[in-house]
Design an enzyme around this catalytic site. Structure first.
Site, short mmCIF file in Angstrom:
data_model
loop_
_atom_site.label_atom_id
_atom_site.label_comp_id
_atom_site.label_asym_id
_atom_site.label_seq_id
_atom_site.Cartn_x
_atom_site.Cartn_y
_atom_site.Cartn_z
CG ASP A 8 -3.41 6.66 6.12
OD1 ASP A 8 -4.52 7.04 6.54
OD2 ASP A 8 -3.06 5.47 6.09
NE ARG A 61 -3.97 0.09 1.99
CZ ARG A 61 -4.85 0.60 2.86
NH1 ARG A 61 -4.85 0.21 4.11
NH2 ARG A 61 -5.73 1.49 2.46
CE LYS A 110 -9.76 4.68 4.18
NZ LYS A 110 -9.20 3.98 2.98
O1 MRU Z 1 -7.61 2.28 4.40
P1 MRU Z 1 -7.37 2.29 5.87
O2 MRU Z 1 -8.47 1.67 6.64
O3 MRU Z 1 -6.01 1.75 6.22
O4 MRU Z 1 -7.35 3.84 6.26
C1 MRU Z 1 -7.08 4.18 7.59
C2 MRU Z 1 -7.16 5.62 7.87
O5 MRU Z 1 -7.39 6.43 7.01
C3 MRU Z 1 -6.84 6.04 9.28
O6 MRU Z 1 -7.57 7.18 9.62
C4 MRU Z 1 -5.34 6.37 9.39
O7 MRU Z 1 -4.57 5.32 8.88
C5 MRU Z 1 -4.95 6.66 10.78
S1 MRU Z 1 -4.95 5.22 11.79
C6 MRU Z 1 -4.45 5.66 13.34
#
Ligand code: MRU
Length: 345
Positions: free
Chosen positions: A237, A89, A248
């Site tokens: 992220d 990813r 997200k």
């Molecule tokens: O696609 P995901 O479920 O991995 O996305 C996660 C998010 O966007 C979270 O808000 C982010 O990783 C922060 S986790 C502490």
């Protein structure tokens, strides 16, 4: 968490399969690096810090049975494993941060016997987990002061224990406030297309005994207009040097809505999510996901066969919409070029 989100047990990785929640709470086991890659890609383990931990443990798993007898051969094998995991990813910088830490640790201890070196790398992956635990608790303590008794918070996606070693980032603030006796409530965006808000955040908050109300993503404006929300708190992220924040998909919408309704919008993240090498968020790679996640996310077809789909998994909220960024080191305020520079990991 009743059990850790992800852990190393006797030469294999145990993780909670988050694709099954909330219907089933089940641990799965990864015996090889391919299954770790698959678990990250398919979101069995997800959330930036947890992806970083999966990367670190995955790198160790990838070389655990190495038969290399000298450091150059071992380092070449390790590089192959980390390069492979890095393709799982692209957006959460924690993955690359953790893989680099494992590579650098190997280099630092290259004079050790290979079997000893493997142990040192496992210790480093465990250090990453322990540090993350401490960072999440500190984020909770710092963020707690931003909440008043009686506040209702809106959050998006899942930045809880499942997304980290165990306590979360955005949710850490809510857990800490709740544990300190503040009476808080949360509105959780369901978070299309994969429903991390509905499946995971609502589940975590209910487990913790925090009052939570689920809304569809497109209800946030109305809920804010009705005066129900005192602040928004989300995870991240990747955060660029100027404070632009990838999170997200749909987070940017929330930030715009918060601005229009004069509601503070906070980001909570450990410094392992900072990417100060990027000047702005325009440089953050945005993952594109498969069309089927939109057209038949949970097994049932919800769009015509053959329809074109565009599915970015993340968006970038411009720094000017972010009231403050909560890290384990404290609360960073604009201008972020200055306040984040002193927080670099
Ligand atoms: O696609 P995901 O479920 O991995 O996305 C996660 C998010 O966007 C979270 O808000 C982010 O990783 C922060 S986790 C502490």
């Amino acid at each position: 968490m009743p059990i850790p989100t992800i852990e190393w047990v006797d030469g294999r990785i145990h993780l909670i399969d988050q694709t099954l929640l909330p219907n089933e709470f089940k641990q799965i086991y990864c015996d090889d690096v391919e299954s770790v890659w698959e678990a990250i890609k398919s979101l069995r383990v997800r959330g930036a810090p947890a992806i970083g931990i999966a990367g670190a443990l995955g790198a160790v798993l990838g070389i655990w049975k190495s038969k290399a007898t000298n450091y150059p051969d071992f380092a070449a094998e390790l590089k192959k494993v980390t390069d492979y995991l890095a393709t799982s990813r692209p957006t959460a910088v924690n993955l690359f941060w953790a893989l680099t830490r494992i590579e650098q640790t190997a280099e630092k201890h290259k004079d050790l016997e290979i079997e000893q070196l493997k142990g040192v790398l496992l210790d480093e992956a465990q250090n990453i987990i322990e540090e993350d635990r401490a960072r999440c608790r500190a984020i909770g303590q710092h963020g707690l002061n931003l909440l008043r008794n009686g506040d209702t918070i809106l959050t998006h996606c899942n930045a809880g224990g499942l997304a980290t070693s165990d306590y979360g980032t955005a949710l850490a603030v809510m857990f800490s406030a709740h544990e300190s006796g503040k009476n808080i409530s949360v509105y959780a965006d369901e978070t299309r297309p994969l429903l991390q808000g509905a499946r995971l955040t609502a589940w975590e908050l209910m487990q913790a005994g925090i009052d939570v109300t689920l809304i569809c993503d497109n209800m946030a404006a109305q809920v804010m207009k009705e005066g129900k929300i005192q602040c928004a708190i989300v995870g991240a992220d990747r955060i660029a040097a100027n404070g632009d924040t990838a999170n997200k998909i749909g987070t940017y919408n929330v930030a715009i809505l918060a601005k229009v309704h004069d509601i503070p919008f906070y980001v909570a993240a450990p410094t392992s999510t900072l990417d100060l090498s990027l000047k702005t968020g325009d440089l953050i790679p945005i993952e594109q996901r498969a069309a089927e996640e939109v057209t038949e996310g949970f097994g049932s077809r919800t769009a015509p066969e053959g329809v074109k789909v565009y599915s970015p998994a993340f968006d970038v909220t411009p720094a000017h919409l972010i009231t403050a960024i909560i890290t384990e080191k404290g609360i960073a305020h604009p201008p972020y070029e200055e306040s984040l520079a002193s927080q670099g990991d």
